[in-house]
Design a protein around this motif. Sequence first.
Motif, PDB file in Angstrom:
ATOM      1  N   ALA A 367      -4.164  -0.090 -15.728  1.00 48.78           N
ATOM      2  CA  ALA A 367      -4.766   0.187 -14.406  1.00 48.78           C
ATOM      3  C   ALA A 367      -5.822  -0.877 -14.080  1.00 48.78           C
ATOM      4  O   ALA A 367      -5.888  -1.373 -12.948  1.00 48.78           O
ATOM      5  CB  ALA A 367      -5.387   1.579 -14.395  1.00 48.78           C
ATOM      6  N   GLN A 370      -4.178  -3.959 -13.107  1.00 47.47           N
ATOM      7  CA  GLN A 370      -3.589  -3.804 -11.774  1.00 47.47           C
ATOM      8  C   GLN A 370      -4.651  -3.992 -10.691  1.00 47.47           C
ATOM      9  O   GLN A 370      -4.389  -4.615  -9.654  1.00 47.47           O
ATOM     10  CB  GLN A 370      -2.948  -2.412 -11.658  1.00 47.47           C
ATOM     11  CG  GLN A 370      -2.093  -2.228 -10.428  1.00 47.47           C
ATOM     12  CD  GLN A 370      -0.918  -3.196 -10.405  1.00 47.47           C
ATOM     13  OE1 GLN A 370      -0.226  -3.350 -11.400  1.00 47.47           O
ATOM     14  NE2 GLN A 370      -0.712  -3.868  -9.278  1.00 47.47           N
ATOM     15  N   TRP A 550      -2.397   1.251  -9.520  1.00 44.49           N
ATOM     16  CA  TRP A 550      -3.409   1.530 -10.550  1.00 44.49           C
ATOM     17  C   TRP A 550      -3.694   3.021 -10.628  1.00 44.49           C
ATOM     18  O   TRP A 550      -3.957   3.570 -11.697  1.00 44.49           O
ATOM     19  CB  TRP A 550      -4.696   0.718 -10.324  1.00 44.49           C
ATOM     20  CG  TRP A 550      -5.411   0.980  -9.019  1.00 44.49           C
ATOM     21  CD1 TRP A 550      -5.309   0.256  -7.883  1.00 44.49           C
ATOM     22  CD2 TRP A 550      -6.324   2.049  -8.726  1.00 44.49           C
ATOM     23  NE1 TRP A 550      -6.095   0.791  -6.893  1.00 44.49           N
ATOM     24  CE2 TRP A 550      -6.733   1.894  -7.388  1.00 44.49           C
ATOM     25  CE3 TRP A 550      -6.833   3.113  -9.456  1.00 44.49           C
ATOM     26  CZ2 TRP A 550      -7.613   2.760  -6.767  1.00 44.49           C
ATOM     27  CZ3 TRP A 550      -7.728   3.990  -8.834  1.00 44.49           C
ATOM     28  CH2 TRP A 550      -8.100   3.813  -7.505  1.00 44.49           C
TER      29      TRP A 550
END
Length: 622
Positions: A367, A370, A550
């Motif tokens: 995440a 991202q 994310w």
Amino acid sequence: MTAECCGYPISIFFIVVNEFCERFSYYGMRAVLVLYFRYFLLWDDDLATSIYHAFVALCYLTPILGAIIADSWLGKFKTIIYLSIVYAIGQVTMAISTIHDITDANRDGTPDNFTFHIALSMLGLILIALGTGGIKPCVAAFGGDQFQEHQSRQLNTFFSVFYLCINAGSLLSTLITPVLRAQECGIHTQQQCYPLAFGVPAVLMVISLVVFIAGSGMYVKTDPEGNIMWSVCKCIGFAIKNRFRHRSSSYPKREHWMDWANEKYDKLLIAQIKMVLKVLFLYIPLPMFWTLFDQKGSRWTLQATTMSGDFVSILISTVNPILILTLVPIMDRLIFPLIQKCGLNFSPLKRMTVGMLFAAMAFVSAALVQIEIDKTLPNFPSSSESQLKVVNTYSTTLNVTISPNEHLLIESFGVQLHTSKHTYSTISCMFVNDFSLIHGEQWCEFSRKFGFGASYTFLIPSTVFSDDCESITEVEDMKPNSVHMALQIPQYFLITTGEVMFSVTGLQFSYSQAPKNMKSVLQAGWLCTNAVGNIIVLIVAELGKLPKQWAEYLLFASLLVAVSIIFSIMAYFYTYIDPAEIEAQVRKEQGLEPEEMEKETLEMEEKDEDQKNEQGVKQTKI
Ligand SMILES: CC(C)C[C@H](NC(=O)CN)C(=O)O
């Protein structure tokens, strides 16, 4: 007494080499399968990916079939031999289906009868799925059967080495078979050499079978005890029916609902079913781990395509086995003994819980990566927006007004730029290093590296071909990917650490907690958690995504943390058992087989107490 070397039965050498060759065969074939669908059978991306996933899911559903055949009918040894033959036939069929010359009557380099190639390859894949899935739970359990009671430490090491062989086979084949495919071969015309790329895995499967047969004289072989699965189902069915019949509160309660089968079924069978059900119940939350783990091949691969670095495909396919090969010895030789030295009881179920938490951390790391990527991505127009680009080559500043109801669509693909009809063209290429404008003899060449993910516009003035290429203006519409792929390494590291703790331990746990006659069945149950995890990925992918990638990663991480908390509570109430001891106890209560029991009791007494502690064994009566 089996022949031993350094405290290990010699027979396991044949089993781990067999596993190495089999995994080479399986992963080697898988590495080129989508390419075969896409570029040989000329399927589109969607069809190729769906059939590929359906095949992988089938490979993890067939273990239950293999386990039933092994534990109820043929025994593990014969099941492995027969299903390996099916598997090898499948691989050979698959390799034959890729020979384009078979149906290329007009010798133009493409097959003339696609139906023939499709039918043959589907037959091959079904046989492979039956073979690979069928033998999978038997080989691990058969390896475990080679060890005696006093070799529990060696048994744990065996499962680690077994896992190393899986990943060594997978690593080598994933590197080699795409190279084989890139060669050219053929009788009438030279094409990409799919027969070689599929043929080598087929040869490896035959070698795997030969190696396994070569060890025949050394194996400990346990005979199946009749149709155990059918007896299990009937016994469970009877217990439920009997419980329902006696639902009135006037009947005394029984310790366990399976005890309602006491009237009709053998106490030993009931005790064995209780052991298996306890473990299967514990498996319920486990698919969630695989749901995250298997997104390595989908979401994480897509994430890599929005990052910079030239080694996407190599990184993606090899990073996991490379890390496994490094981490398994480190964990086994360093981390786990160190934890034990600190006086902590890092029992199998605790390891699996920690493994899940590592996988959750991997997704938090994904995440964060991202979020970094999102900062660099251009803003694409949403489904309710349009994007206009106005290039002003006029000599003065112009004002642009936009009427919101008008739609403008300019669409032209190709490499030819006509001066009057189409003045705009979009060309998407991989690995663009050279870009030339050719007009008769005259040309302009732009020789440099164009970044991945970038988009450029070249403005060509009317004078360009008369003299200077300098007047061509280059505009960078979209910046190249700038977040480097190396940032994905932490997430791969975390998920593989999780895999070592979760998967290697789960393999050992499933073996150690299963009664003797249901070892393969529990291995199959363990593999089914993987199949269910994959099915969840497919469903989630179908249901759509959160608007931000994310956020989806964080959602999966939170779900796995929640599941690992549930699992740790279930694990807290789980009591580790020694199935052999429980079986001996029940037999004693039944007054059966005294000589057999004496032998088992002696063996149990010989057991090393330290080794028990290492596994966190708490003896209990089921
Ligand atoms: C344990 C997996 C379900 C299967 C295993 N895969 C790996 O070890 C990948 N690192 C296998 O047996 O192929």
